[in-house]
Design a protein around this motif. Structure first.
Motif, mmCIF file in Angstrom:
data_model
loop_
_atom_site.group_PDB
_atom_site.id
_atom_site.type_symbol
_atom_site.label_atom_id
_atom_site.label_comp_id
_atom_site.label_asym_id
_atom_site.label_seq_id
_atom_site.Cartn_x
_atom_site.Cartn_y
_atom_site.Cartn_z
ATOM 1 N N LYS A 140 -2.657 -26.435 -25.077
ATOM 2 C CA LYS A 140 -2.261 -25.114 -24.583
ATOM 3 C C LYS A 140 -0.891 -25.150 -23.923
ATOM 4 C CE LYS A 140 -3.927 -21.279 -21.724
ATOM 5 N NZ LYS A 140 -5.007 -20.806 -20.807
ATOM 6 N N ASP A 143 3.645 -24.922 -25.563
ATOM 7 C CA ASP A 143 3.915 -23.537 -25.933
ATOM 8 C C ASP A 143 5.187 -23.433 -26.791
ATOM 9 O OD1 ASP A 143 5.351 -24.420 -23.784
ATOM 10 O OD2 ASP A 143 5.132 -22.607 -22.583
ATOM 11 N N ASP A 145 5.838 -21.628 -29.262
ATOM 12 C CA ASP A 145 6.204 -20.285 -29.678
ATOM 13 C C ASP A 145 6.862 -19.477 -28.564
ATOM 14 O OD1 ASP A 145 3.911 -20.218 -28.179
ATOM 15 O OD2 ASP A 145 2.813 -18.841 -29.492
ATOM 16 N N SER A 146 7.118 -20.119 -27.424
ATOM 17 C CA SER A 146 7.811 -19.441 -26.328
ATOM 18 C C SER A 146 9.291 -19.294 -26.660
ATOM 19 C CB SER A 146 7.650 -20.243 -25.034
ATOM 20 O OG SER A 146 8.594 -19.844 -24.061
ATOM 21 N N THR A 201 3.465 -26.741 -18.416
ATOM 22 C CA THR A 201 3.794 -26.238 -19.751
ATOM 23 C C THR A 201 5.231 -26.632 -20.092
ATOM 24 O OG1 THR A 201 4.651 -24.130 -18.933
ATOM 25 C CG2 THR A 201 2.273 -24.266 -19.387
ATOM 26 N N GLU A 203 7.547 -24.652 -21.122
ATOM 27 C CA GLU A 203 8.428 -23.633 -20.539
ATOM 28 C C GLU A 203 8.711 -23.922 -19.071
ATOM 29 O OE1 GLU A 203 8.118 -18.885 -19.646
ATOM 30 O OE2 GLU A 203 7.664 -19.573 -21.689
ATOM 31 N N ALA A 222 6.731 -29.648 -27.855
ATOM 32 C CA ALA A 222 6.909 -28.204 -28.015
ATOM 33 C C ALA A 222 8.270 -27.866 -28.608
ATOM 34 C CB ALA A 222 6.733 -27.511 -26.667
#
Length: 310
Positions: A140, A143, A145-146, A201, A203, A222
């Motif tokens: 999770k 990320d 796709d951020s 994360t 991000e 990511a």
């Protein structure tokens, strides 16, 4: 009538006959031109026997030179035509962006460099892989796709190796190396709170480029995944690190040359390139935070589990 046809044939035959010593010079030139790509093909597809100082490859090369020299000598009357056709093939490949002079030169360079400075492979040999720790949270946290994660990757791509010429088939790997360079040059290791596993994360980690090994692995995975690369995370005792999918052993030879001679020559000087080969023969390159170049030494070699993100 028959004598006239024979006479015309002899004139045509003599027209393509190359006088001495130019015939030998052209035969040798054609031998070199043919030997290089044929030897590259054999080198990349024949199993390595592990002989010292690459004696198996030297034997193949000598046999290939001798065989081609014999064939070309027997066909020396049409040597000019053979050279012309070969040069036309390379010129055509160069013009249409196919296999041309540059590709012959680069493949030969990569092959010779890999033979002189062989990367260090390590097979993944484990009896049974364990469940990946915190798999749900880590997945999770990746990320990819951020917009912030992808923009960071694009910034790195435009900052590093943007003008690298050639090696178009490895452009995505070069871009992943640009992301690696940006992250690993600036990464600051920071411990988690005592007694607590904090998972940031990607991000979040972009803000300060700081964290522990799992935070680094999440960010690397990511950003690489956001630009089309295939990453995976490796879990070892007390450590997690990212790897990048390279492809076949042939691909690894070219990537080895790219790392050591084009992209990271100073960082990787006199250093080996470390990677894993999985059960399908796929090559995965080490991207740990402890290295300043892709393929740095493994911090820990015992593998407990793996998480592939394709």
């Amino acid at each position: 009538m028959v004598q006239t046809q024979v006479s015309q044939f002899r004139k045509l035959y003599d027209r393509f006959t190359i006088p001495k010593p130019w015939d030998r010079i052209l035969i040798l030139s054609l031998n070199v031109l043919l030997t290089i790509p044929l030897f590259i093909i054999l080198h990349q597809n024949l199993k390595k026997l592990g002989w010292p100082i690459f004696l198996d490859r030297l034997l193949i090369f000598v046999c290939l030179v001798g065989l081609l020299q014999l064939i070309l000598t027997l066909l020396r009357k049409v040597t000019f035509i053979s050279i012309a056709l070969y040069l036309i093939f390379l010129f055509w490949g160069t013009l249409i962006g196919g296999y041309g002079f540059r590709e012959v030169f680069e493949d030969y360079q990569s092959m010779l460099y890999a033979m002189q400075d062989n990367p260090y492979p390590q097979d993944i040999v484990v009896d049974k892989l364990l469940p990946f720790p915190n798999k749900t949270k880590i997945t999770k946290a990746i990320d990819f796709d951020s917009p912030k994660v992808r923009n960071f990757a694009l910034m790195a791509i435009n900052k590093h190796f943007k003008n690298t010429e050639g090696y178009q088939e490895y452009s995505n790997i070069i871009q992943c190396f640009a992301v690696f360079k940006e992250i690993n040059t600036l990464w600051n290791y920071v411990h988690d709170p005592v007694g607590h596993e904090y998972i940031a994360t990607a991000e979040e980690s972009i803000n300060y480029l700081s964290g522990d090994c799992d935070d680094h692995s999440i960010l690397m995975a990511a950003t690489i995944k956001s630009i089309g690369g295939i990453p995976r995370l490796i879990h070892t005792p007390g450590h997690i690190y990212p790897e990048l999918y390279i492809g076949t052993q042939k691909d690894m030879e070219n990537v080895n040359y790219l790392i050591k001679k084009r992209l990271f020559p100073n960082e990787s000087k006199h250093q080996a390139i470390h990677y894993h080969i999985d059960e399908r023969g796929n090559v995965w390159l080490n991207l740990d935070y402890t290295a300043k170049y892709p393929g740095g030494p493994f911090m820990k070699e015992e593998i407990l589990s793996a998480l592939t993100l394709n």
